[in-house]
Design a protein around this motif. Structure first.
Motif, PDB file in Angstrom:
ATOM      1  N   ILE A  76       6.702  15.403  -0.007  1.00 48.67           N
ATOM      2  CA  ILE A  76       6.790  14.371  -1.043  1.00 48.67           C
ATOM      3  C   ILE A  76       6.780  15.044  -2.405  1.00 48.67           C
ATOM      4  N   ILE A  77       7.657  14.584  -3.292  1.00 46.46           N
ATOM      5  CA  ILE A  77       7.707  15.100  -4.667  1.00 46.46           C
ATOM      6  C   ILE A  77       7.389  13.937  -5.590  1.00 46.46           C
ATOM      7  N   GLY A  78       6.296  14.073  -6.357  1.00 49.68           N
ATOM      8  CA  GLY A  78       5.878  12.982  -7.231  1.00 49.68           C
ATOM      9  C   GLY A  78       5.080  13.474  -8.418  1.00 49.68           C
ATOM     10  N   ASP A  79       4.706  12.531  -9.288  1.00 54.24           N
ATOM     11  CA  ASP A  79       4.098  12.907 -10.564  1.00 54.24           C
ATOM     12  C   ASP A  79       2.721  12.311 -10.793  1.00 54.24           C
ATOM     13  N   THR A  80       2.138  11.659  -9.776  1.00 52.73           N
ATOM     14  CA  THR A  80       0.838  11.028  -9.981  1.00 52.73           C
ATOM     15  C   THR A  80      -0.124  11.406  -8.859  1.00 52.73           C
ATOM     16  N   PRO A  81      -1.423  11.250  -9.102  1.00 53.17           N
ATOM     17  CA  PRO A  81      -2.395  11.456  -8.027  1.00 53.17           C
ATOM     18  C   PRO A  81      -2.159  10.535  -6.833  1.00 53.17           C
ATOM     19  N   ARG A  82      -1.583   9.356  -7.048  1.00 48.41           N
ATOM     20  CA  ARG A  82      -1.306   8.450  -5.931  1.00 48.41           C
ATOM     21  C   ARG A  82      -0.187   8.982  -5.035  1.00 48.41           C
ATOM     22  N   ASP A  83       0.765   9.721  -5.598  1.00 53.31           N
ATOM     23  CA  ASP A  83       1.771  10.384  -4.757  1.00 53.31           C
ATOM     24  C   ASP A  83       1.099  11.397  -3.841  1.00 53.31           C
ATOM     25  N   ILE A  84       0.165  12.138  -4.404  1.00 52.89           N
ATOM     26  CA  ILE A  84      -0.558  13.143  -3.619  1.00 52.89           C
ATOM     27  C   ILE A  84      -1.391  12.460  -2.546  1.00 52.89           C
ATOM     28  N   ALA A  85      -2.083  11.387  -2.922  1.00 56.89           N
ATOM     29  CA  ALA A  85      -2.945  10.680  -1.975  1.00 56.89           C
ATOM     30  C   ALA A  85      -2.155  10.110  -0.811  1.00 56.89           C
ATOM     31  N   CYS A  86      -0.965   9.581  -1.079  1.00 58.09           N
ATOM     32  CA  CYS A  86      -0.195   9.006   0.025  1.00 58.09           C
ATOM     33  C   CYS A  86       0.328  10.107   0.944  1.00 58.09           C
ATOM     34  N   ALA A  87       0.631  11.267   0.387  1.00 56.60           N
ATOM     35  CA  ALA A  87       1.019  12.402   1.224  1.00 56.60           C
ATOM     36  C   ALA A  87      -0.134  12.809   2.132  1.00 56.60           C
ATOM     37  N   ARG A  88      -1.321  12.885   1.567  1.00 58.43           N
ATOM     38  CA  ARG A  88      -2.493  13.273   2.346  1.00 58.43           C
ATOM     39  C   ARG A  88      -2.785  12.235   3.434  1.00 58.43           C
ATOM     40  N   ALA A  89      -2.572  10.957   3.132  1.00 60.49           N
ATOM     41  CA  ALA A  89      -2.835   9.904   4.108  1.00 60.49           C
ATOM     42  C   ALA A  89      -1.964  10.050   5.350  1.00 60.49           C
ATOM     43  N   ASP A  90      -0.791  10.645   5.188  1.00 59.54           N
ATOM     44  CA  ASP A  90       0.121  10.822   6.322  1.00 59.54           C
ATOM     45  C   ASP A  90       0.157  12.263   6.815  1.00 59.54           C
ATOM     46  N   GLY A  91      -0.609  13.133   6.194  1.00 59.72           N
ATOM     47  CA  GLY A  91      -0.657  14.518   6.643  1.00 59.72           C
ATOM     48  C   GLY A  91       0.581  15.321   6.336  1.00 59.72           C
ATOM     49  N   VAL A  92       1.268  14.997   5.213  1.00 60.50           N
ATOM     50  CA  VAL A  92       2.455  15.757   4.819  1.00 60.50           C
ATOM     51  C   VAL A  92       2.181  16.483   3.509  1.00 60.50           C
ATOM     52  N   ARG A  93       3.030  17.418   3.173  1.00 62.12           N
ATOM     53  CA  ARG A  93       2.843  18.214   1.973  1.00 62.12           C
ATOM     54  C   ARG A  93       3.339  17.476   0.732  1.00 62.12           C
ATOM     55  N   CYS A  94       2.841  17.911  -0.428  1.00 66.64           N
ATOM     56  CA  CYS A  94       3.219  17.262  -1.684  1.00 66.64           C
ATOM     57  C   CYS A  94       3.380  18.302  -2.782  1.00 66.64           C
ATOM     58  N   LEU A  95       4.511  18.226  -3.478  1.00 65.16           N
ATOM     59  CA  LEU A  95       4.737  19.000  -4.693  1.00 65.16           C
ATOM     60  C   LEU A  95       4.637  18.044  -5.866  1.00 65.16           C
ATOM     61  N   ARG A 119       0.847  -1.201   0.000  1.00 61.68           N
ATOM     62  CA  ARG A 119       0.000   0.000   0.000  1.00 61.68           C
ATOM     63  C   ARG A 119       0.876   1.242   0.000  1.00 61.68           C
ATOM     64  N   ARG A 120       0.786   2.027  -1.051  1.00 59.96           N
ATOM     65  CA  ARG A 120       1.615   3.234  -1.120  1.00 59.96           C
ATOM     66  C   ARG A 120       1.305   4.194   0.021  1.00 59.96           C
ATOM     67  N   ALA A 121       0.060   4.199   0.480  1.00 57.73           N
ATOM     68  CA  ALA A 121      -0.319   5.107   1.563  1.00 57.73           C
ATOM     69  C   ALA A 121       0.463   4.840   2.843  1.00 57.73           C
ATOM     70  N   ASP A 122       1.026   3.634   3.000  1.00 57.24           N
ATOM     71  CA  ASP A 122       1.807   3.306   4.195  1.00 57.24           C
ATOM     72  C   ASP A 122       3.215   3.887   4.156  1.00 57.24           C
ATOM     73  N   LEU A 123       3.687   4.246   2.978  1.00 52.59           N
ATOM     74  CA  LEU A 123       5.120   4.522   2.811  1.00 52.59           C
ATOM     75  C   LEU A 123       5.609   5.813   3.463  1.00 52.59           C
ATOM     76  N   PRO A 124       4.856   6.931   3.440  1.00 53.60           N
ATOM     77  CA  PRO A 124       5.399   8.129   4.086  1.00 53.60           C
ATOM     78  C   PRO A 124       5.737   7.924   5.560  1.00 53.60           C
ATOM     79  N   ALA A 125       4.881   7.212   6.286  1.00 56.83           N
ATOM     80  CA  ALA A 125       5.158   6.968   7.703  1.00 56.83           C
ATOM     81  C   ALA A 125       6.415   6.121   7.882  1.00 56.83           C
ATOM     82  N   VAL A 126       6.638   5.156   6.973  1.00 56.74           N
ATOM     83  CA  VAL A 126       7.857   4.341   7.027  1.00 56.74           C
ATOM     84  C   VAL A 126       9.086   5.231   6.826  1.00 56.74           C
ATOM     85  N   ALA A 127       9.021   6.112   5.831  1.00 58.21           N
ATOM     86  CA  ALA A 127      10.158   6.994   5.547  1.00 58.21           C
ATOM     87  C   ALA A 127      10.427   7.950   6.704  1.00 58.21           C
TER      88      ALA A 127
END
Length: 237
Positions: A180-199, A154-162
């Motif tokens: 988090i810096i990424g190029d897809t909506p899933r990068d944004i979603a995983c940032a939101r799941a952990d409450g961090v910012r996303c570019l 689950r990509r949503a788990d990864l920010p907390a691991v990092a």
């Protein structure tokens, strides 16, 4: 500040084909998926952008007609075979896949005392490391840091691991100092799941209209540099 970079579509463009072929070859060896040629046409099609390797693999295996139990039973072997297939390739050509200006940006960020660079990617970690080593930028991302498709399906788990790996005095790295810096909506979603910012960057398969939930969008590496400077100024204010 902890900067968590995605790889495909963010640091590199056009580098996913060999990776996908290695995964298809492993799927055939472990589960009998496809015809063994490694060609995309031989396996069920899934939307891969922003997903972890094992999430992609699971969806392909289930679409092929196997059960979740069969997938789980072969998953560790699948990882091993996929990594071995990928690492056997000549990856020096990946330097030409670097997004224009990215090599310089990463070098400048790595030289800053107020920045910690790490990866946040759906790639299995050995593949991610091999990919960036081939591109000549892997040395900017220290081992033992970041989060990968090896850590969770689950990509949503990864920010907390990092953030846990970058922790300070036994505490996870602060959310308010993580981007988090990424190029897809899933990068944004995983940032939101952990409450961090996303570019978000438009160097991948999605345009700005599809990345609107990010905190900001960069249309070039030069613009990403400007946005990162703004983020650094924000946390230092």
């Amino acid at each position: 500040m902890l900067l968590l970079f995605d790889i495909d579509g963010t640091i590199l463009q056009g580098a996913a084909a060999a990776h996908a072929s290695a995964l298809r070859a492993a799927l055939h060896e472990v589960y009998g998926v496809g015809d063994g040629t490694g060609l995309a046409e031989s396996v069920p099609k899934v939307q891969a952008a922003g997903r972890t390797d094992m999430e992609i693999a699971r969806e392909i295996v289930l679409a092929w007609g196997s059960s979740a139990e069969v997938f789980e039973a072969g998953s560790e072997r699948l990882k091993q075979i996929c990594v071995r297939a990928y690492e056997s390739l000549d990856l020096k050509h990946l330097r030409s896949c670097l997004v224009p200006g990215m090599e310089e940006l990463l070098a400048d960020l790595a030289a800053r005392e107020d920045v910690r660079l790490a990866l946040l990617t759906g790639n299995l970690e050995p593949i991610a490391r091999a990919k960036l080593a081939g591109a000549g930028v892997g040395h900017h991302f220290p081992s033992g840091q970041g989060a990968f498709g090896s850590d969770s399906e689950r990509r949503a788990d990864l920010p907390a691991v990092a953030r846990a790996r970058a922790g300070i005095d036994g505490q996870p790295y602060p959310r308010q100092r993580t981007v988090i810096i990424g190029d897809t909506p899933r990068d944004i979603a995983c940032a939101r799941a952990d409450g961090v910012r996303c570019l978000a960057v438009t160097s991948g398969p999605y345009d700005a209209s599809q990345l609107g939930d990010a905190d900001a969008i960069a249309h070039s590496t030069a613009q990403l540099r400007e946005l990162l400077e703004q983020e650094l100024s924000r946390v230092h204010a």
